[in-house]
Design a protein around this motif. Structure first.
Motif, PDB file in Angstrom:
ATOM      1  N   ASN A  95       0.512  -1.256  -0.242  1.00  0.00           N
ATOM      2  CA  ASN A  95      -0.260   0.204   0.381  1.00  0.00           C
ATOM      3  C   ASN A  95       0.985   0.932   0.265  1.00  0.00           C
ATOM      4  N   GLU A  96       2.071   1.369  -1.123  1.00  0.00           N
ATOM      5  CA  GLU A  96       3.197   2.467  -1.181  1.00  0.00           C
ATOM      6  C   GLU A  96       3.502   2.851   0.318  1.00  0.00           C
ATOM      7  N   THR A  97       3.488   2.102   1.323  1.00  0.00           N
ATOM      8  CA  THR A  97       4.548   2.296   2.779  1.00  0.00           C
ATOM      9  C   THR A  97       5.409   2.203   3.038  1.00  0.00           C
ATOM     10  N   TYR A  98       6.271   2.731   3.069  1.00  0.00           N
ATOM     11  CA  TYR A  98       8.108   3.129   3.161  1.00  0.00           C
ATOM     12  C   TYR A  98       8.932   3.265   4.805  1.00  0.00           C
ATOM     13  N   TYR A  99       9.609   2.878   4.856  1.00  0.00           N
ATOM     14  CA  TYR A  99      10.661   2.720   5.884  1.00  0.00           C
ATOM     15  C   TYR A  99      11.897   2.690   5.589  1.00  0.00           C
ATOM     16  N   PHE A 100      12.268   3.062   6.633  1.00  0.00           N
ATOM     17  CA  PHE A 100      13.435   3.725   7.234  1.00  0.00           C
ATOM     18  C   PHE A 100      14.814   2.302   7.373  1.00  0.00           C
ATOM     19  N   THR A 101      16.221   1.647   6.966  1.00  0.00           N
ATOM     20  CA  THR A 101      16.828   0.658   6.967  1.00  0.00           C
ATOM     21  C   THR A 101      18.089   1.434   7.809  1.00  0.00           C
ATOM     22  N   TYR A 102      18.884   0.410   8.591  1.00  0.00           N
ATOM     23  CA  TYR A 102      20.421   0.478   8.186  1.00  0.00           C
ATOM     24  C   TYR A 102      20.734  -0.506   8.255  1.00  0.00           C
ATOM     25  N   GLY A 103      20.901  -1.565   7.677  1.00  0.00           N
ATOM     26  CA  GLY A 103      21.354  -3.321   8.043  1.00  0.00           C
ATOM     27  C   GLY A 103      21.018  -3.642   8.811  1.00  0.00           C
ATOM     28  N   LYS A 104      20.905  -4.615   9.957  1.00  0.00           N
ATOM     29  CA  LYS A 104      19.615  -4.883  10.400  1.00  0.00           C
ATOM     30  C   LYS A 104      18.987  -4.881  11.200  1.00  0.00           C
ATOM     31  N   LYS A 105      18.884  -2.899  11.247  1.00  0.00           N
ATOM     32  CA  LYS A 105      18.385  -2.149  12.359  1.00  0.00           C
ATOM     33  C   LYS A 105      17.042  -1.392  11.130  1.00  0.00           C
ATOM     34  N   VAL A 106      16.197  -1.144  11.893  1.00  0.00           N
ATOM     35  CA  VAL A 106      14.280  -0.101  11.191  1.00  0.00           C
ATOM     36  C   VAL A 106      15.034   1.247  12.142  1.00  0.00           C
ATOM     37  N   TYR A 107      14.547   1.905  11.311  1.00  0.00           N
ATOM     38  CA  TYR A 107      15.365   3.387  11.443  1.00  0.00           C
ATOM     39  C   TYR A 107      13.923   4.933  11.656  1.00  0.00           C
ATOM     40  N   THR A 108      14.003   5.590  12.468  1.00  0.00           N
ATOM     41  CA  THR A 108      12.619   6.129  12.537  1.00  0.00           C
ATOM     42  C   THR A 108      12.871   7.204  12.674  1.00  0.00           C
ATOM     43  N   ALA A 109      12.362   8.429  12.197  1.00  0.00           N
ATOM     44  CA  ALA A 109      12.191   9.956  12.258  1.00  0.00           C
ATOM     45  C   ALA A 109      11.701  10.170  13.686  1.00  0.00           C
ATOM     46  N   ILE A 110      12.700  11.402  14.556  1.00  0.00           N
ATOM     47  CA  ILE A 110      12.275  11.824  15.963  1.00  0.00           C
ATOM     48  C   ILE A 110      12.260  13.297  15.705  1.00  0.00           C
ATOM     49  N   GLY A 111      11.515  13.292  16.914  1.00  0.00           N
ATOM     50  CA  GLY A 111      11.522  15.142  17.389  1.00  0.00           C
ATOM     51  C   GLY A 111      12.015  14.924  18.812  1.00  0.00           C
ATOM     52  N   ASN A 112      11.642  16.113  19.370  1.00  0.00           N
ATOM     53  CA  ASN A 112      11.599  16.067  20.888  1.00  0.00           C
ATOM     54  C   ASN A 112      10.672  15.653  21.586  1.00  0.00           C
ATOM     55  N   ARG A 113      10.515  15.563  22.996  1.00  0.00           N
ATOM     56  CA  ARG A 113       9.292  14.703  23.602  1.00  0.00           C
ATOM     57  C   ARG A 113       8.252  15.485  23.542  1.00  0.00           C
ATOM     58  N   TYR A 114       8.102  16.965  23.658  1.00  0.00           N
ATOM     59  CA  TYR A 114       6.706  17.745  23.802  1.00  0.00           C
ATOM     60  C   TYR A 114       6.469  17.957  22.156  1.00  0.00           C
ATOM     61  N   GLU A 115       7.839  18.081  20.977  1.00  0.00           N
ATOM     62  CA  GLU A 115       7.278  19.032  19.647  1.00  0.00           C
ATOM     63  C   GLU A 115       6.367  17.676  18.564  1.00  0.00           C
ATOM     64  N   LYS A 116       5.995  17.927  18.126  1.00  0.00           N
ATOM     65  CA  LYS A 116       5.137  16.900  17.008  1.00  0.00           C
ATOM     66  C   LYS A 116       6.017  17.363  15.643  1.00  0.00           C
ATOM     67  N   LEU A 117       6.174  15.890  15.183  1.00  0.00           N
ATOM     68  CA  LEU A 117       6.966  15.797  13.257  1.00  0.00           C
ATOM     69  C   LEU A 117       6.070  17.164  12.890  1.00  0.00           C
ATOM     70  N   ASN A 118       5.868  18.283  12.626  1.00  0.00           N
ATOM     71  CA  ASN A 118       5.029  18.813  11.534  1.00  0.00           C
ATOM     72  C   ASN A 118       5.962  18.758  10.217  1.00  0.00           C
TER      73      ASN A 118
END
Length: 301
Positions: A193-216
């Motif tokens: 369904n046209e869904t993508y995600y990041f990987t590097y080697g054996k690890k899945v990566y995620t985009a991060i913000g901080n604890r309080y701000e949303k990732l607009n």
């Protein structure tokens, strides 16, 4: 769904172990490694507290139990999971030894009339194996799916004897030194369904913000039929195993999923094919959409 349950992963690992024992197929070893190094290792924080559900929708946060409350089912299986990290690194069948996972470890492999000692060192983008054997045997080293081009050196000599996803190495009596070099790069991998995600080697990566701000800033418009990684996604900076990537002028701070604790994060990205969808449609979760081998094929270390 927007989450997966840690207990479910725990049980899937049990099932995958049995399926590998039954078939010896590499795909089950690939799945096992991905689940351990991401879902399991991503279920604990620096205080040793565990997750129940691990949320993976847009602007997700991990929730951990407290030291004296919120003891979920996943708290119990979570404690067990981290006592079994040395399990299923090695399997054996007769006098053939499989190396299924690249985790620093030592193993004593019994042979008829002797034994072999194996010492594996994980260097992440490479692994080294030192073998001391009383007699010859076959070592089968898994070629992981996340490596584009794996190179194996046996006592300094290149070997390419791969069969069914494993490099078959004839180990002679005495000492043997093996070096495995992996070809690792940041990838943008596609689910359905046209869904993508990041990987590097054996690890899945995620985009991060901080604890309080949303990732607009993750609402990036891909109004195309497909994503060209080389054209649309550029790695600006790498520090250790974290990345800053740019997509259509927007920056993403990428971190291994298992290293994320309190940060707001986003794992999945959906390709938007036209502009009638809401702003965040690019940054959302995926749609909901035999006889066993003998016991010698089980893990020995």
């Amino acid at each position: 769904d927007e989450a997966h349950e840690t207990c479910n992963v725990y049980n899937m690992l049990k099932l995958t172990e049995i399926l590998f024992e039954c078939t010896g197929e590499k795909k089950y070893a690939d799945y096992y490694e991905k689940a351990v190094f991401n879902a399991i290792s991503g279920s604990i924080n620096e205080k040793g507290l565990k997750t129940y559900f691990q949320f993976s929708g847009f602007n997700a946060r991990k929730i951990f139990h407290s030291p004296f409350a919120s003891f979920w089912c996943c708290t119990g299986t979570g404690m067990e999971s981290f006592s079994k990290l040395n399990k299923n690194i090695y399997f054996s069948e007769g006098e053939e030894l499989y190396v299924n996972s690249f985790i620093s470890s030592e193993c004593v492999f019994p042979l008829s009339g002797g034994q072999a000692q194996i010492k594996l060192s994980d260097l992440y983008e490479a692994s080294e194996i030192e073998v001391t054997a009383d007699k010859p045997f076959i070592l089968k080293v898994r070629n992981p799916g996340w490596s584009d081009n794996t190179e194996v050196l046996v006592n300094g000599q290149r070997t390419a004897n791969e069969k069914n996803g494993y490099f078959e190495i004839f180990i002679k009596e005495g000492k043997t030194f093996i070096r495995i070099d992996f070809s690792v790069r940041l990838k943008f991998e596609k689910l359905e369904n046209e869904t993508y995600y990041f990987t590097y080697g054996k690890k899945v990566y995620t985009a991060i913000g901080n604890r309080y701000e949303k990732l607009n800033n993750l609402a990036v418009d891909f109004s195309a039929d497909k994503i060209d990684f080389e054209k649309d996604i550029k790695v600006i900076k790498r520090q250790n195993r974290e990345f800053i990537a740019e997509i259509n002028g927007e920056k993403l701070y990428l971190k291994p999923y298992d290293a994320v604790t309190e940060e707001t994060h986003n794992m999945y990205f959906v390709l938007r094919k036209d502009k009638k969808y809401p702003e965040y449609s690019i940054a959302m979760h995926a749609d909901r959409k035999s006889t066993r081998l003998n016991s010698s094929h089980r893990c020995i270390s």
